[in-house]
Design a protein around this motif. Structure first.
Motif, PDB file in Angstrom:
ATOM      1  N   TYR A  39      38.707  32.505  43.760  1.00 20.09           N
ATOM      2  CA  TYR A  39      39.869  33.453  43.357  1.00 20.09           C
ATOM      3  C   TYR A  39      40.850  33.911  44.761  1.00 20.09           C
ATOM      4  O   TYR A  39      41.838  34.255  44.495  1.00 20.09           O
ATOM      5  N   PHE A  40      40.169  33.720  45.824  1.00 19.28           N
ATOM      6  CA  PHE A  40      40.784  34.338  47.189  1.00 19.28           C
ATOM      7  C   PHE A  40      40.978  33.276  48.294  1.00 19.28           C
ATOM      8  O   PHE A  40      40.966  33.566  49.307  1.00 19.28           O
ATOM      9  N   ALA A  41      40.993  31.875  47.726  1.00 20.42           N
ATOM     10  CA  ALA A  41      41.215  31.132  48.996  1.00 20.42           C
ATOM     11  C   ALA A  41      42.483  31.188  50.016  1.00 20.42           C
ATOM     12  O   ALA A  41      42.103  30.812  50.873  1.00 20.42           O
ATOM     13  N   HIS A  42      43.311  31.866  49.299  1.00 25.17           N
ATOM     14  CA  HIS A  42      44.595  31.787  49.989  1.00 25.17           C
ATOM     15  C   HIS A  42      44.696  33.432  50.388  1.00 25.17           C
ATOM     16  O   HIS A  42      46.034  33.872  50.675  1.00 25.17           O
ATOM     17  N   GLY A  43      43.725  34.242  50.091  1.00 24.43           N
ATOM     18  CA  GLY A  43      43.635  35.603  50.521  1.00 24.43           C
ATOM     19  C   GLY A  43      44.551  36.477  49.518  1.00 24.43           C
ATOM     20  O   GLY A  43      44.469  35.821  48.277  1.00 24.43           O
ATOM     21  N   ALA A  44      44.975  37.577  49.898  1.00 24.58           N
ATOM     22  CA  ALA A  44      45.678  38.486  49.150  1.00 24.58           C
ATOM     23  C   ALA A  44      46.608  39.476  49.539  1.00 24.58           C
ATOM     24  O   ALA A  44      46.477  39.623  50.791  1.00 24.58           O
ATOM     25  N   ALA A  45      47.588  39.788  48.941  1.00 20.92           N
ATOM     26  CA  ALA A  45      48.771  40.516  49.416  1.00 20.92           C
ATOM     27  C   ALA A  45      48.388  41.885  49.981  1.00 20.92           C
ATOM     28  O   ALA A  45      48.757  42.460  51.170  1.00 20.92           O
ATOM     29  N   ALA A  46      47.109  42.324  49.529  1.00 25.73           N
ATOM     30  CA  ALA A  46      46.467  43.803  49.968  1.00 25.73           C
ATOM     31  C   ALA A  46      45.770  43.598  51.276  1.00 25.73           C
ATOM     32  O   ALA A  46      45.291  44.728  51.662  1.00 25.73           O
ATOM     33  N   GLY A  47      45.434  42.196  51.734  1.00 34.65           N
ATOM     34  CA  GLY A  47      44.715  42.112  53.032  1.00 34.65           C
ATOM     35  C   GLY A  47      43.319  41.793  52.857  1.00 34.65           C
ATOM     36  O   GLY A  47      42.682  41.798  51.557  1.00 34.65           O
ATOM     37  N   ALA A  48      42.500  41.571  53.910  1.00 39.65           N
ATOM     38  CA  ALA A  48      41.169  41.105  53.918  1.00 39.65           C
ATOM     39  C   ALA A  48      40.460  42.125  53.531  1.00 39.65           C
ATOM     40  O   ALA A  48      39.255  41.774  52.882  1.00 39.65           O
ATOM     41  N   ASP A  49      40.465  43.282  54.072  1.00 34.59           N
ATOM     42  CA  ASP A  49      39.664  44.468  53.303  1.00 34.59           C
ATOM     43  C   ASP A  49      39.639  44.370  51.974  1.00 34.59           C
ATOM     44  O   ASP A  49      38.413  44.854  51.127  1.00 34.59           O
ATOM     45  N   ALA A  50      40.649  44.589  51.457  1.00 32.60           N
ATOM     46  CA  ALA A  50      40.719  44.597  49.771  1.00 32.60           C
ATOM     47  C   ALA A  50      40.043  43.279  49.174  1.00 32.60           C
ATOM     48  O   ALA A  50      39.383  43.470  48.108  1.00 32.60           O
ATOM     49  N   VAL A  51      40.327  42.361  49.874  1.00 36.52           N
ATOM     50  CA  VAL A  51      39.366  41.065  49.186  1.00 36.52           C
ATOM     51  C   VAL A  51      38.008  41.181  49.334  1.00 36.52           C
ATOM     52  O   VAL A  51      37.115  40.850  48.539  1.00 36.52           O
ATOM     53  N   ASP A  52      37.464  41.820  50.614  1.00 38.63           N
ATOM     54  CA  ASP A  52      36.287  41.773  50.809  1.00 38.63           C
ATOM     55  C   ASP A  52      35.538  42.828  49.706  1.00 38.63           C
ATOM     56  O   ASP A  52      34.489  42.403  49.291  1.00 38.63           O
ATOM     57  N   GLU A  53      36.188  43.774  49.344  1.00 49.08           N
ATOM     58  CA  GLU A  53      35.722  44.961  48.410  1.00 49.08           C
ATOM     59  C   GLU A  53      35.842  44.448  47.013  1.00 49.08           C
ATOM     60  O   GLU A  53      34.956  44.511  46.087  1.00 49.08           O
ATOM     61  N   ALA A  54      36.888  43.663  46.789  1.00 51.53           N
ATOM     62  CA  ALA A  54      36.839  42.842  45.296  1.00 51.53           C
ATOM     63  C   ALA A  54      35.834  42.140  45.134  1.00 51.53           C
ATOM     64  O   ALA A  54      35.189  41.961  43.960  1.00 51.53           O
ATOM     65  N   VAL A  55      35.364  40.918  46.222  1.00 58.02           N
ATOM     66  CA  VAL A  55      34.580  40.203  46.226  1.00 58.02           C
ATOM     67  C   VAL A  55      32.915  40.799  45.888  1.00 58.02           C
ATOM     68  O   VAL A  55      32.213  40.617  44.998  1.00 58.02           O
ATOM     69  N   ALA A  56      32.782  41.891  46.446  1.00 59.34           N
ATOM     70  CA  ALA A  56      31.522  42.559  46.686  1.00 59.34           C
ATOM     71  C   ALA A  56      31.246  43.154  45.210  1.00 59.34           C
ATOM     72  O   ALA A  56      30.278  43.145  44.801  1.00 59.34           O
ATOM     73  N   TRP A  57      32.443  43.964  44.617  1.00 60.69           N
ATOM     74  CA  TRP A  57      32.387  44.603  43.463  1.00 60.69           C
ATOM     75  C   TRP A  57      32.080  43.456  42.262  1.00 60.69           C
ATOM     76  O   TRP A  57      31.396  43.629  41.284  1.00 60.69           O
ATOM     77  N   LEU A  58      32.895  42.319  42.382  1.00 60.40           N
ATOM     78  CA  LEU A  58      32.739  41.453  41.452  1.00 60.40           C
ATOM     79  C   LEU A  58      31.238  40.827  41.306  1.00 60.40           C
ATOM     80  O   LEU A  58      30.524  40.415  40.421  1.00 60.40           O
ATOM     81  N   ALA A  59      30.579  40.558  42.495  1.00 64.35           N
ATOM     82  CA  ALA A  59      29.398  40.200  42.699  1.00 64.35           C
ATOM     83  C   ALA A  59      28.366  41.146  42.300  1.00 64.35           C
ATOM     84  O   ALA A  59      27.321  40.761  41.544  1.00 64.35           O
ATOM     85  N   ALA A  60      28.392  42.473  42.402  1.00 65.63           N
ATOM     86  CA  ALA A  60      27.586  43.197  42.047  1.00 65.63           C
ATOM     87  C   ALA A  60      27.563  43.478  40.474  1.00 65.63           C
ATOM     88  O   ALA A  60      26.547  43.618  39.778  1.00 65.63           O
ATOM     89  N   GLN A  61      28.862  43.225  39.949  1.00 63.22           N
ATOM     90  CA  GLN A  61      28.960  43.125  38.606  1.00 63.22           C
ATOM     91  C   GLN A  61      28.258  42.194  37.969  1.00 63.22           C
ATOM     92  O   GLN A  61      27.518  42.269  36.876  1.00 63.22           O
ATOM     93  N   GLU A  62      28.342  40.758  38.402  1.00 60.13           N
ATOM     94  CA  GLU A  62      27.495  39.574  38.000  1.00 60.13           C
ATOM     95  C   GLU A  62      26.042  40.099  37.925  1.00 60.13           C
ATOM     96  O   GLU A  62      25.268  39.393  37.260  1.00 60.13           O
ATOM     97  N   ALA A  63      25.686  40.857  39.179  1.00 58.40           N
ATOM     98  CA  ALA A  63      24.059  40.888  39.391  1.00 58.40           C
ATOM     99  C   ALA A  63      23.704  42.208  38.438  1.00 58.40           C
ATOM    100  O   ALA A  63      22.436  42.589  38.535  1.00 58.40           O
ATOM    101  N   LEU A  64      24.391  42.919  37.888  1.00 59.15           N
ATOM    102  CA  LEU A  64      23.984  44.130  37.457  1.00 59.15           C
ATOM    103  C   LEU A  64      23.075  43.927  36.020  1.00 59.15           C
ATOM    104  O   LEU A  64      23.376  43.191  35.376  1.00 59.15           O
ATOM    105  N   ALA A  65      22.082  44.319  36.502  1.00 53.58           N
ATOM    106  CA  ALA A  65      20.835  44.232  35.009  1.00 53.58           C
ATOM    107  C   ALA A  65      21.417  44.895  33.856  1.00 53.58           C
ATOM    108  O   ALA A  65      22.077  45.701  33.713  1.00 53.58           O
ATOM    109  N   PRO A  66      20.965  44.187  32.788  1.00 57.34           N
ATOM    110  CA  PRO A  66      21.551  44.755  31.410  1.00 57.34           C
ATOM    111  C   PRO A  66      20.802  45.860  31.089  1.00 57.34           C
ATOM    112  O   PRO A  66      19.558  46.050  31.419  1.00 57.34           O
ATOM    113  N   PRO A  67      21.431  46.840  30.520  1.00 60.74           N
ATOM    114  CA  PRO A  67      20.643  48.355  30.030  1.00 60.74           C
ATOM    115  C   PRO A  67      19.644  47.803  28.963  1.00 60.74           C
ATOM    116  O   PRO A  67      19.945  46.955  28.281  1.00 60.74           O
TER     117      PRO A  67
END
Length: 431
Positions: A39-67
């Motif tokens: 999703y971020f091969a070309h970065g994002a308008a909001a900058g590298a920090d925003a990409v880092d946090e978006a990637v971290a959040w999406l990865a955490a959602q993928e790893a979230l254990a089901p309730p």
């Protein structure tokens, strides 16, 4: 083909493919690398920090254990609340995660790209609507198992109805109680901005005021607050981009002419609802309290300046609930001390455990139970410019419509007994 009904051979093949992907899922580091490349091969308008946090959040959602699922619907009945027509479901944070489900209602999409506050990036081009070979999520409705079993009725998620219920049952600020208006703040990346847009589109007829910050009327002009009235005048929209860039999201190869509805038209050279407040009245022709809902695009709390202003220039004393995408302690320890350090703290609700991972899982389970091919995550994403390459964001109308309705149902009946300043959600005991 969209809306494919269960065909045993086809469904077995699809589920086998899904299982194979799950079995081969990479570890957290590789998952983050895959998300970044996808999703971020070309970065994002909001900058590298925003990409880092978006990637971290999406990865955490993928790893979230089901309730732990609650298969017995009436298990939460003791928490339900009296209502005029019978018992109303208490939509608590824990209940959203453990008892949430979907039912198929059919019908047509509740809005389209003509919605006044929908970013052009979030729509799916007409030629791409068949790219996801599953029944569209706009034909489904999020609910609780108890409601399906008839043990209680779901609360109305309309902002005005939620305001009435919260002002009666919750812990509103003294200012909100005096004014008869509920104020909700939504904080996070664009993944939180999407539910904010969903709310504005679903209840567009009830938007009675508000503003978008940092809008630019004419090219080269200064940024200033733009009123909702000025934005919507003559059918204008706040599309999120420079006026000259907007046509790139409506290319003819995937948007056959004539366009229906027409391409968005903006009264401003740039209008981006990344920091905005919309005020909702009751449904037209009815009476009820108002609700103010503010969204501020926010990430990397550690880099927030120590003299940051509260979102939407609000006074924290009048904010009732904050829905956000962080651990609650991060807001208490990092954000609030730098953004006004309020003496009276609103209720903080982390939605991380009741968003992408949880609700997508509930949606897939409901599809499978009803005999429909379950959607993958990619099936739910926007395709504004390419059918083969989805955007990182959800398609609207779509998944985040369900998420914001679930969260507003939570505000309506799930915060009874939670005091002002209470913490609900991630890293805290769910209520």
């Amino acid at each position: 083909m969209t809306g494919a009904r269960w065909q045993p051979a086809r469904r077995v093949a699809r589920l086998a493919a899904v299982a194979a992907v799950a079995a081969a899922a990479p570890g957290p580091g590789n998952a983050s690398a895959a998300i970044r490349a996808r999703y971020f091969a070309h970065g994002a308008a909001a900058g590298a920090d925003a990409v880092d946090e978006a990637v971290a959040w999406l990865a955490a959602q993928e790893a979230l254990a089901p309730p732990r699922a609650n298969a017995t619907a009436p298990a939460f009945a003791a928490r339900d609340l009296p209502g005029a027509g019978g018992r109303v479901c208490a939509v608590t944070h824990g209940r959203v995660a453990a008892e949430g489900t979907f039912e198929r209602t059919g019908g047509s999409p509740p809005y389209d790209w003509s919605c006044w506050c929908l970013k052009a990036r979030y729509h799916t081009a007409p030629a791409c609507l068949g790219a996801a070979a599953v029944d569209r999520p706009v034909r489904w409705r999020w609910t609780l198992r108890s409601a399906l079993a008839g043990a209680c009725a779901m609360p109305d998620p309309h902002p005005s109805a939620v305001a009435r219920s919260f002002l009666e049952r919750g812990a509103p600020s003294p200012a909100s109680r005096r004014r008869g208006t509920m104020t909700v703040v939504m904080l996070g990346l664009s993944f939180m901005g999407q539910p904010f847009a969903s709310l504005g589109c679903l209840y567009e007829a009830s938007v009675v005021g508000g503003f978008v910050k940092h809008a630019v009327r004419d090219a080269g002009g200064a940024a200033a607050d733009a009123s909702v009235g000025a934005i919507r005048a003559g059918g204008g929209q706040c599309d999120g981009y420079d006026r000259d860039y907007l046509p790139t999201y409506f290319a003819e190869d995937v948007h056959p002419r004539p366009l229906d509805p027409p391409a968005p038209r903006s009264n401003f050279h740039k209008c981006d609802p990344n920091h905005a407040l919309y005020e909702y009245g009751p449904p037209p022709g009815s009476r009820g309290p108002r609700a103010r809902v503010c969204f501020q695009y926010l990430f990397n709390l550690k880099k927030l300046p120590r003299d940051a202003k509260p979102p939407c220039d609000l006074d924290w004393a009048e904010v009732d609930v904050v829905l956000h995408m962080f651990p609650n302690r991060a807001l208490v320890d990092l954000y609030l001390p730098r953004a006004g350090n309020p003496a009276s703290r609103p209720i903080l609700v982390s939605v991380n455990e009741i968003y992408q991972a949880a609700l997508e899982r509930q949606l897939r389970d409901a599809y499978a139970a009803a005999g429909f091919d379950p959607p993958s995550h990619a099936d739910l994403l926007a395709r504004p410019r390419s059918c083969a390459s989805p955007d990182v964001h959800y398609a609207l109308p779509g998944f985040t419509d369900h998420a914001v309705r679930a969260w507003f149902a939570l505000i309506s009946t799930g915060l009874a007994g939670v005091p002002r300043g209470g913490l609900v959600g991630q890293l805290d005991k769910p209520r």
